[in-house]
Design a protein around this motif. Sequence first.
Motif, mmCIF file in Angstrom:
data_model
loop_
_atom_site.group_PDB
_atom_site.id
_atom_site.type_symbol
_atom_site.label_atom_id
_atom_site.label_comp_id
_atom_site.label_asym_id
_atom_site.label_seq_id
_atom_site.Cartn_x
_atom_site.Cartn_y
_atom_site.Cartn_z
ATOM 1 N N ARG A 113 7.172 16.884 11.120
ATOM 2 C CA ARG A 113 7.624 15.575 11.583
ATOM 3 C C ARG A 113 6.505 14.530 11.490
ATOM 4 N NH1 ARG A 113 9.238 19.645 14.802
ATOM 5 N NH2 ARG A 113 11.495 20.015 14.984
ATOM 6 N N LEU A 114 6.936 13.304 11.244
ATOM 7 C CA LEU A 114 5.987 12.208 11.074
ATOM 8 C C LEU A 114 6.213 11.135 12.131
ATOM 9 C CD1 LEU A 114 6.302 11.626 7.195
ATOM 10 C CD2 LEU A 114 4.689 13.132 8.380
ATOM 11 N N THR A 115 5.162 10.409 12.444
ATOM 12 C CA THR A 115 5.326 9.155 13.165
ATOM 13 C C THR A 115 5.733 8.098 12.146
ATOM 14 O OG1 THR A 115 3.041 8.445 12.810
ATOM 15 C CG2 THR A 115 3.468 9.815 14.754
ATOM 16 N N TYR A 116 6.191 6.958 12.615
ATOM 17 C CA TYR A 116 6.519 5.894 11.660
ATOM 18 C C TYR A 116 5.265 5.394 10.942
ATOM 19 C CZ TYR A 116 11.506 5.308 12.589
ATOM 20 O OH TYR A 116 12.871 5.487 12.654
ATOM 21 N N LYS A 117 4.141 5.464 11.611
ATOM 22 C CA LYS A 117 2.885 5.080 10.953
ATOM 23 C C LYS A 117 2.614 6.008 9.770
ATOM 24 C CE LYS A 117 -0.552 3.856 13.539
ATOM 25 N NZ LYS A 117 -1.693 3.892 14.506
ATOM 26 N N GLN A 118 2.814 7.300 9.961
ATOM 27 C CA GLN A 118 2.613 8.262 8.878
ATOM 28 C C GLN A 118 3.703 8.127 7.810
ATOM 29 O OE1 GLN A 118 2.700 11.651 11.516
ATOM 30 N NE2 GLN A 118 0.489 11.988 11.321
ATOM 31 N N PHE A 119 4.923 7.848 8.259
ATOM 32 C CA PHE A 119 6.054 7.664 7.341
ATOM 33 C C PHE A 119 5.773 6.492 6.398
ATOM 34 C CE2 PHE A 119 10.401 6.531 6.126
ATOM 35 C CZ PHE A 119 11.053 7.758 6.051
ATOM 36 N N LEU A 120 5.293 5.397 6.959
ATOM 37 C CA LEU A 120 4.985 4.215 6.151
ATOM 38 C C LEU A 120 3.747 4.432 5.294
ATOM 39 C CD1 LEU A 120 6.157 1.822 8.862
ATOM 40 C CD2 LEU A 120 6.722 1.445 6.466
ATOM 41 N N ALA A 121 2.824 5.260 5.767
ATOM 42 C CA ALA A 121 1.648 5.594 4.953
ATOM 43 C C ALA A 121 2.076 6.370 3.707
ATOM 44 C CB ALA A 121 0.651 6.412 5.773
ATOM 45 N N GLU A 122 3.074 7.237 3.851
ATOM 46 C CA GLU A 122 3.589 7.973 2.690
ATOM 47 C C GLU A 122 4.276 7.010 1.718
ATOM 48 O OE1 GLU A 122 4.477 10.782 -0.042
ATOM 49 O OE2 GLU A 122 3.178 11.077 1.727
ATOM 50 N N ILE A 123 4.985 6.041 2.233
ATOM 51 C CA ILE A 123 5.592 5.033 1.369
ATOM 52 C C ILE A 123 4.511 4.265 0.609
ATOM 53 C CG2 ILE A 123 6.912 2.865 1.349
ATOM 54 C CD1 ILE A 123 8.560 3.996 3.684
ATOM 55 N N GLU A 124 3.455 3.877 1.313
ATOM 56 C CA GLU A 124 2.340 3.176 0.669
ATOM 57 C C GLU A 124 1.731 4.023 -0.449
ATOM 58 O OE1 GLU A 124 0.390 0.277 4.069
ATOM 59 O OE2 GLU A 124 -0.367 2.325 3.868
ATOM 60 N N LYS A 125 1.580 5.299 -0.166
ATOM 61 C CA LYS A 125 1.008 6.215 -1.150
ATOM 62 C C LYS A 125 1.871 6.261 -2.406
ATOM 63 C CE LYS A 125 -0.145 11.137 -1.711
ATOM 64 N NZ LYS A 125 -0.138 12.470 -1.017
ATOM 65 N N GLN A 126 3.185 6.334 -2.219
ATOM 66 C CA GLN A 126 4.074 6.451 -3.370
ATOM 67 C C GLN A 126 4.230 5.130 -4.130
ATOM 68 O OE1 GLN A 126 7.586 8.806 -3.110
ATOM 69 N NE2 GLN A 126 6.803 10.119 -1.476
ATOM 70 N N LEU A 127 4.135 4.026 -3.405
ATOM 71 C CA LEU A 127 4.224 2.723 -4.067
ATOM 72 C C LEU A 127 2.877 2.260 -4.610
ATOM 73 C CD1 LEU A 127 6.557 0.730 -1.615
ATOM 74 C CD2 LEU A 127 7.171 1.748 -3.827
ATOM 75 N N ASP A 128 1.819 2.932 -4.140
ATOM 76 C CA ASP A 128 0.448 2.573 -4.527
ATOM 77 C C ASP A 128 0.145 1.117 -4.182
ATOM 78 O OD1 ASP A 128 -2.094 3.055 -5.525
ATOM 79 O OD2 ASP A 128 -1.570 2.471 -7.566
ATOM 80 N N ARG A 129 0.537 0.740 -2.984
ATOM 81 C CA ARG A 129 0.215 -0.613 -2.498
ATOM 82 C C ARG A 129 0.327 -0.645 -0.981
ATOM 83 N NH1 ARG A 129 4.731 -3.538 -0.855
ATOM 84 N NH2 ARG A 129 6.774 -2.934 -1.720
ATOM 85 N N LYS A 130 -0.255 -1.675 -0.398
ATOM 86 C CA LYS A 130 -0.200 -1.857 1.043
ATOM 87 C C LYS A 130 1.192 -2.307 1.450
ATOM 88 C CE LYS A 130 -1.838 -2.481 5.268
ATOM 89 N NZ LYS A 130 -2.244 -1.319 6.104
ATOM 90 N N VAL A 131 1.713 -1.736 2.519
ATOM 91 C CA VAL A 131 3.003 -2.144 3.068
ATOM 92 C C VAL A 131 2.776 -2.667 4.487
ATOM 93 C CG1 VAL A 131 5.292 -1.391 3.818
ATOM 94 C CG2 VAL A 131 4.335 -0.507 1.679
ATOM 95 N N ASN A 132 2.931 -3.945 4.676
ATOM 96 C CA ASN A 132 2.795 -4.539 6.006
ATOM 97 C C ASN A 132 4.105 -4.387 6.764
ATOM 98 O OD1 ASN A 132 0.090 -5.589 5.672
ATOM 99 N ND2 ASN A 132 0.970 -7.110 4.286
#
Length: 310
Positions: A225-244
Amino acid sequence: MQTILGANGIIGEELARELRKNYADKIKVVGRNPEKINADDLLFKADLLDPSQVNLALKGSSIAYLTVGLAYDSTVWLRDWVVVMKNVIEACKNNNCKLVYFDNTYAYPQDESIQTEETSMSSQGKKGTGKRLAAELLLNAIANKEIEAVICRAPEFYGPGKTKGFTNAMIFENLKNGKNPKVFLKDDVVRTLIYTHDASKAMALIGNTADAYGQTWHLPCDDNRLTYKQFLAEIEKQLDRKVNYSVLSRFVLKLASYFDKNLRETQELLPRYAIDNIFDSSKFKKRFPGFKTTTYANGIQAIIKDFKIK
């Protein structure tokens, strides 16, 4: 023949595909405005609030799956879930048809306790009460041996296509539309989400397993399980960009609820977004050890691809 009562949502659609692929040579899709999911599906127009129509809909069916979604309105849930369940139970009895009920966790208390199949349905919320009353009707029918039935319960969904859920709406839909994602209350508490395809696939498996009946099952989720912070970090990793993204406070959500009916209807669930939310599906995983759940990384990847998020 296996019948889906309410297949307009993503769960019903994916369930129809899974059943047709692996379990049934014929699928009947029932709803007010049913549409084919598989090319050879049978369509049956019916209102589940009308007992005679439900009874006709289940004629010739060996297994019925209740996956219908009601309008996201407390008044509707309190009024209609009990009616729908009564009608479906009676129709299953009349047609010697098994029932698989797809349920959610609204009836569970809004606290930090680990949610298992034994968790009490003690929610004080209106929608939670509506779901509890419906589940109790079915549990009583099972206990009294009126019908063979099973309850399949799932936490919040996330997934591709037309998946509905707070995570999809607040994160992926915003990204798709070029907006910053939003998170309810906290981004550092653990969430349990279920990937929609996993929910449908597992429900089809349970429905076609004889010894699974007469019980409640938690559908399988990724235990990492992930926190939303970790969930969004995975999105950032896959998009290769910062997600605010922004975290919406209780005050902001309360204020917004005066202008947004969906947020107003969400208020009873908000306590769950301020604490760790642990939905345990170990019972299913012990019984079906070969079932592979989708990892959060793979699920996120599939949604990004489907939504064409850059």
